[in-house]
Write a protein that holds these residues in place. Structure first.
Motif, PDB file in Angstrom:
ATOM      1  N   ILE B  30      33.899  37.124  37.321  1.00 27.84           N
ATOM      2  CA  ILE B  30      34.605  36.587  36.153  1.00 27.84           C
ATOM      3  C   ILE B  30      36.063  37.049  36.128  1.00 27.84           C
ATOM      4  N   PHE B  34      39.339  34.730  36.113  1.00 26.69           N
ATOM      5  CA  PHE B  34      40.368  34.865  35.086  1.00 26.69           C
ATOM      6  C   PHE B  34      41.755  34.979  35.706  1.00 26.69           C
ATOM      7  N   ALA B  73      47.910  36.190  25.191  1.00 23.13           N
ATOM      8  CA  ALA B  73      46.903  36.132  24.124  1.00 23.13           C
ATOM      9  C   ALA B  73      45.535  35.795  24.704  1.00 23.13           C
ATOM     10  N   GLU B  74      45.529  34.863  25.658  1.00 22.50           N
ATOM     11  CA  GLU B  74      44.273  34.489  26.298  1.00 22.50           C
ATOM     12  C   GLU B  74      43.678  35.681  27.040  1.00 22.50           C
ATOM     13  N   VAL B  77      42.070  38.107  24.426  1.00 23.80           N
ATOM     14  CA  VAL B  77      40.782  37.613  23.939  1.00 23.80           C
ATOM     15  C   VAL B  77      39.759  37.582  25.070  1.00 23.80           C
ATOM     16  N   GLY B  78      40.210  37.118  26.236  1.00 24.56           N
ATOM     17  CA  GLY B  78      39.307  36.959  27.371  1.00 24.56           C
ATOM     18  C   GLY B  78      38.725  38.288  27.813  1.00 24.56           C
ATOM     19  N   ILE B  81      36.115  39.529  25.462  1.00 26.44           N
ATOM     20  CA  ILE B  81      34.826  38.832  25.628  1.00 26.44           C
ATOM     21  C   ILE B  81      34.141  39.305  26.899  1.00 26.44           C
ATOM     22  N   ILE B  82      34.931  39.511  27.969  1.00 24.08           N
ATOM     23  CA  ILE B  82      34.344  39.979  29.227  1.00 24.08           C
ATOM     24  C   ILE B  82      33.681  41.344  29.021  1.00 24.08           C
ATOM     25  N   THR B  84      32.313  42.505  26.264  1.00 19.50           N
ATOM     26  CA  THR B  84      31.022  42.363  25.565  1.00 19.50           C
ATOM     27  C   THR B  84      29.958  41.769  26.493  1.00 19.50           C
ATOM     28  N   VAL B  85      30.381  40.834  27.361  1.00 16.12           N
ATOM     29  CA  VAL B  85      29.419  40.279  28.316  1.00 16.12           C
ATOM     30  C   VAL B  85      28.899  41.396  29.209  1.00 16.12           C
TER      31      VAL B  85
END
Lengths: 488, 102
Positions: B30, B34, B73-74, B77-78, B81-82, B84-85
């Motif tokens: 991932i 990214f 910003a991406e 946020v990204g 999320i990564i 938490t995954v």
């Protein structure tokens, strides 16, 4: 009609500023409501923010009506408040209102009640405002990203839930990927025009031949980005996963508000800068629309998860809406406007019933969880029936109206083949919607107790149910709004 | 105008963009995916700046800055999320993040 060049930029921005301010207020004063039970008051703050933003929108609408101007142009052309922008903003207002009303109880059940959720709802709507009203590539891009970033976080809001994480990462990666394509197309448009204003880009593209390779490159990359956002096939892969994993309130919001905003964006681009290249994109979009309806409708047949089924159904609805753009006459564009509005409340309504099924320890997003709903909570079952009839497009519900105008526009522009294919897929759609109806009405009852739901949910269901029926029976007000709003 | 012609910059930008797309489609981690997206966005920046230089305008530069802001910003946020995954699954291989199936 004349255009009004605003000297008062704040007037044009009022709705967006209000939404952003209320969002910031929630972030700053999150500590006021410390425990999870009290966080529900933030839903009231969201409603207050929506009311103030609505007043702003109303004043802009009243200004256009009394002055006779067709639009308010602010920031020397970067932002255009016209009836098109206002129409779509009313749809966003409605969607955010409904979602805020049902969220407080849902988040309580999920055990993830945080103030940020409500702030993100408002920020996302702020982004949608710019998507509907932006007439500059920069404004549109920033609006899109503001909306999308809020959605990435909201989709993954259930931090401890594997499915929610997975949905968020898939949506984020594919969303960012598609934004890359979109902005690559924008860079070429900028290079062609030497300006980021949509009107300048349109003039530059009109000055070139229709099959100019650079125009074609700009058109295809921009189209890929846009089609991703409206979840049209073959760029729809993110939608079923994102819809299934996200908290159901956000699934509802994503399927309605984000789709409406993306359609506003798509219409701005395709009827603005790309309008001169119509000969090049019309066959491509027709192929995409057919593929979208095929995949959406056929994949929905075998789904056992309601959220996933509604995701595929929402993909197929995107296909129907695209048909209006392919027809391209006034009826078609009005048809899209009507369809977006009608789709907003019928689809929200269907998701609301799914939300009502969610209780402690019961996820309730399987088709089988609907079994025997008629004998448990007849009110909810009847409402679901109305929403599903409307989604299938059966009169006298509102959904019929949207499909009617789209099909009419296809006939008027002699796209008979497309009209026949679209009509056949309606029959397929009736099959899978009625699978849910059958489960509700003749399914084996697993649980006797009627559904216990929150006050907000009942109000939201009331609003969507009444609108779905009322617009179907008495469509004139919505039609008049849509007729005034279309973009030319 | 001195320096290489505009077309060279645009070809470089197109090649970088295509590399980003290829990376997105074929890599498994991932984080690498990214990074490929960031590469795509930077290819776009290159073409904006090249056009802007050619046209003797500032608009393209401004757009490039906005793209950078969005990319940042991406990324914020990204990566969140990564994280938490990773916490939930202890893997960042996309082939193993597949609990939802048709």
């Amino acid at each position: 009609m004349s255009q009004y060049y605003s000297t008062n930029e704040a007037f044009a921005l009022t709705p967006a500023l209000t939404l952003a301010l209320f969002g910031c207020w929630i972030l700053v004063f999150d500590f006021l409501f410390a425990n999870s039970k009290q966080k529900r008051y933030f839903a009231l703050v969201v409603v207050a923010g929506l009311i103030f933003a609505g007043v702003g929108l109303y004043r802009q609408q009243a200004f256009l009506a009394t002055s006779g101007d067709s639009s308010i142009i602010a920031f020397s052309g970067a932002l255009t408040i016209d009836r098109f922008a206002l129409y779509f903003n009313w749809v966003f207002e409605l969607a955010t209102l409904i979602v805020a009303l049902v969220s407080y109880n849902y988040l309580e059940i999920e055990g993830e009640h945080h103030g940020e959720y409500y702030a993100l709802l408002l920020f996302a709507q702020c982004g949608m405002f710019f998507l509907a009203a932006g007439t500059d590539l920069v404004t549109l891009f920033i609006g899109l990203e503001l909306m999308a970033l809020c959605f990435y976080v909201m989709v993954g809001f259930l931090r401890g839930d594997k499915r929610s994480n997975e949905a968020a990462i898939k949506y984020l990666l594919l969303g960012a990927f598609s934004s890359g394509f979109l902005v690559y197309g924008f860079s070429i448009m900028y290079g062609l025009a030497g300006s980021t204003r949509l009107t300048d880009v349109a003039a530059a593209i009109a000055a070139r031949p229709a099959w100019d390779p650079l125009v074609f490159l700009a058109m295809t990359t921009t189209a890929v980005g846009l089609l991703f956002k409206i979840s049209a096939a073959p760029f729809h892969m993110w939608a079923p996963d994102a819809y299934e994993g996200a908290p159901t309130t956000i699934t509802a919001y994503l399927s309605v508000a984000s789709k409406a905003a993306s359609f506003a964006f798509l219409l701005r681009i395709f009827l603005g800068p790309l309008a001169p290249a119509r000969d090049a994109w019309e066959p491509l979009l027709a192929a995409v629309a057919i593929l979208t309806m095929t995949i959406g409708n056929l994949a929905a047949i075998s789904q056992t998860n309601i959220k996933r089924l509604l995701a595929y159904s929402s993909i197929s609805h995107a296909g129907y809406m695209l048909l209006g753009l392919i027809a391209g006459n006034d009826t078609g564009i009005q048809g899209i406007a009507v369809y977006v509005m009608v789709y907003a409340f019928m689809n929200l309504g269907a998701f609301l019933v799914v939300i009502a099924l969610r209780r402690k320890n019961i996820i309730g997003d399987d088709v089988d969880d609907m079994a025997g709903l008629m004998y448990r909570s007849p009110g909810y079952a009847v409402l679901m029936l109305i929403f599903l009839l409307s989604l299938a497009g059966i009169p006298p519900t509102a959904g019929f109206l949207g499909k009617y105008y789209i099909f009419l526009s296809l006939i008027e522009t002699h796209h008979y083949l497309l009209a026949v294919i679209a009509t056949l897929y309606v029959a397929v759609a009736i099959y899978y919607y009625f699978r849910i109806v059958k489960t509700m009405f003749v399914g084996e009852l697993t649980e006797k107790a009627p559904l216990a739901t929150s006050f907000g949910l009942r109000v939201a269901l009331g609003i969507t149910g009444v609108l779905t029926l009322a617009v179907g029976v008495y469509p004139e007000p919505v039609l008049r709004l849509a007729q005034n709003s279309f973009l030319r | 105008m001195s320096g290489p012609p505009l077309a060279w910059y645009l070809i470089l930008s197109a090649v970088l963009f295509a590399l980003g797309v290829a990376g997105f489609l074929f890599r498994k981690s991932i984080i690498t995916i990214f990074m490929s997206i960031e590469l795509m966005l930077n290819a776009v920046n290159l073409s904006f700046v090249a056009f802007s230089y050619q046209l003797k305008q500032v608009n393209g530069h401004v757009f490039a800055f906005f793209v950078m802001v969005v990319a940042a910003a991406e990324a914020a946020v990204g990566l969140a999320i990564i994280v938490t995954v990773f916490k939930n699954r202890e893997t960042l291989n996309v082939d193993e993040v597949d609990s939802m199936k048709y």
